[in-house]
Scaffold this motif. Sequence first.
Motif, PDB file in Angstrom:
ATOM      1  N   TRP A  21      14.029  50.718  41.745  1.00  0.00           N
ATOM      2  CA  TRP A  21      15.368  51.175  42.296  1.00  0.00           C
ATOM      3  C   TRP A  21      15.548  50.979  43.143  1.00  0.00           C
ATOM      4  CZ3 TRP A  21      14.191  56.443  45.209  1.00  0.00           C
ATOM      5  CH2 TRP A  21      15.074  56.833  46.143  1.00  0.00           C
ATOM      6  N   TYR A  62      12.428  59.727  39.514  1.00  0.00           N
ATOM      7  CA  TYR A  62      13.396  60.254  40.349  1.00  0.00           C
ATOM      8  C   TYR A  62      13.941  60.991  39.365  1.00  0.00           C
ATOM      9  CZ  TYR A  62      17.948  58.097  42.686  1.00  0.00           C
ATOM     10  OH  TYR A  62      18.496  58.567  42.981  1.00  0.00           O
ATOM     11  N   GLU A  66      14.393  62.971  43.181  1.00  0.00           N
ATOM     12  CA  GLU A  66      15.999  63.134  43.671  1.00  0.00           C
ATOM     13  C   GLU A  66      16.456  63.594  43.455  1.00  0.00           C
ATOM     14  OE1 GLU A  66      12.961  60.165  45.180  1.00  0.00           O
ATOM     15  OE2 GLU A  66      13.171  60.668  43.755  1.00  0.00           O
ATOM     16  N   VAL A  67      16.971  64.304  42.159  1.00  0.00           N
ATOM     17  CA  VAL A  67      18.086  64.648  41.318  1.00  0.00           C
ATOM     18  C   VAL A  67      17.464  66.158  42.052  1.00  0.00           C
ATOM     19  CG1 VAL A  67      18.833  65.166  38.934  1.00  0.00           C
ATOM     20  CG2 VAL A  67      18.603  62.005  39.656  1.00  0.00           C
ATOM     21  N   VAL A  91      22.436  62.807  51.790  1.00  0.00           N
ATOM     22  CA  VAL A  91      22.662  61.577  50.907  1.00  0.00           C
ATOM     23  C   VAL A  91      23.116  60.303  51.933  1.00  0.00           C
ATOM     24  CG1 VAL A  91      24.491  60.410  49.611  1.00  0.00           C
ATOM     25  CG2 VAL A  91      23.278  62.236  48.200  1.00  0.00           C
ATOM     26  N   CYS A 104      21.093  55.265  44.599  1.00  0.00           N
ATOM     27  CA  CYS A 104      20.963  55.870  44.043  1.00  0.00           C
ATOM     28  C   CYS A 104      20.248  55.036  42.692  1.00  0.00           C
ATOM     29  CB  CYS A 104      22.663  56.638  43.654  1.00  0.00           C
ATOM     30  SG  CYS A 104      21.626  57.610  41.742  1.00  0.00           S
ATOM     31  N   CYS A 107      22.425  55.032  39.275  1.00  0.00           N
ATOM     32  CA  CYS A 107      23.738  54.696  39.298  1.00  0.00           C
ATOM     33  C   CYS A 107      23.184  53.678  39.134  1.00  0.00           C
ATOM     34  CB  CYS A 107      24.174  55.069  40.711  1.00  0.00           C
ATOM     35  SG  CYS A 107      24.820  56.549  41.162  1.00  0.00           S
ATOM     36  N   ARG A 160      27.117  55.756  46.532  1.00  0.00           N
ATOM     37  CA  ARG A 160      25.792  55.745  46.666  1.00  0.00           C
ATOM     38  C   ARG A 160      26.113  53.563  46.073  1.00  0.00           C
ATOM     39  NH1 ARG A 160      22.251  59.349  46.360  1.00  0.00           N
ATOM     40  NH2 ARG A 160      20.861  57.625  46.671  1.00  0.00           N
TER      41      ARG A 160
END
Lengths: 184, 184
Positions: A21, A62, A66-67, A91, A104, A107, A160
Amino acid sequence: MGRRKRFDPQDAKEAMKQIFWQQGYEGTSLQDLERVTALPKQSLYREFGDKRGMYLAALSAYEAEEVRAASRILRAHSDPKQAFAALFDAVLRPVEEQDDRRGCFLCNAASDRTTIEPAIDTWVNAAMVRMLATFTAALGDTDKGDQKARALLAGYVGIRVLARSGLPTPDLRMAANRLIESTR
Amino acid sequence: MGRRKRFDPQDAKEAMKQIFWQQGYEGTSLQDLERVTALPKQSLYREFGDKRGMYLAALSAYEAEEVRAASRILRAHSDPKQAFAALFDAVLRPVEEQDDRRGCFLCNAASDRTTIEPAIDTWVNAAMVRMLATFTAALGDTDKGDQKARALLAGYVGIRVLARSGLPTPDLRMAANRLIESTR
DNA sequence: GATAAAGGTTACTGATCGGTCCGAAAAAAG
DNA sequence: CTTTTTTCGGACCGATCAGTAACCTTTATC
């Protein structure tokens, strides 16, 4: 029956998620992965196959954490405006309060993907489509919900990325506020 | 006075821009740069200093060309809605017509930056701020122009990243249309 | 024509890369 | 206790990495 594993693959996934990440696929070496998981790479290879397998494991961790947390925030509000206000707040607070500029992971992966391999591209794209479905669901019967969901997703992704690039937090808040207004 | 250069640094910058845009910083090697510029790396080192200098040269070529072209499109229309419609159209046509999924090099760089170096981070952030100023100017006296500019920038960045990730073009168009509507 | 300066070519550097191999160690079954 | 199976630990692999050094070639000036 042979020797038992001395590690929990979930712990390894979590550690790999954090570093992929932060640094991306190419920016993370096997040595980095050994260090953060405290495991020899032979163990990582046996468990995950190759580096791409490790990256996919990190991405799926992730999405699972997180999602999924983001989805729960959206589902906790029946009013779309409140739902998205809560999401953007969740966020932006880490950026405002801890200067957490990781953005993110999904992303980042969307931008970071060209030279890895098609299976990862497919996975990332599918994950974006799932996120779009979540945004659509959160808008419910809203007029022009399909368009708004897509604009909100684009705005969300953009915020993000801009957070990661270092844009000041008041600018990010203004963008979020405008996007929240547009749920009407 | 010594030997003349046999190459045009602008040509080298352009070739480096293309490959860094496509593959990112870590995903592009010196061998790749030699190949696309048709120059030995010694010449690249002499002209640009090191790999980071080459990357910054590529980014500044992108700003001078692609970003400046986008600015011209915005300034060619006095009506904000028409300005942004034209911008999003210019951005989405290559995706729709040629499946050009490179996205925006600056946006990619925003996600691709953590392990390179602070000077690049600073440069990318400053370029985003300049883009924001361009969007603000394009909105002119529009009510809540500051917020709208930021939301449009986020939406724009998001659409570029989603394009790169492979989202279908009708979804991208819907998002763009909604963002264009929000200029009012 | 000699000289100085700049660019091009080739070789070289130490480090790191993703990945594999093999023997040692540990665990369970017989 | 031995055997089989699985994991661990360390060494090793070929390739590639970003970057440097040295020499040759070319150019302009005097």
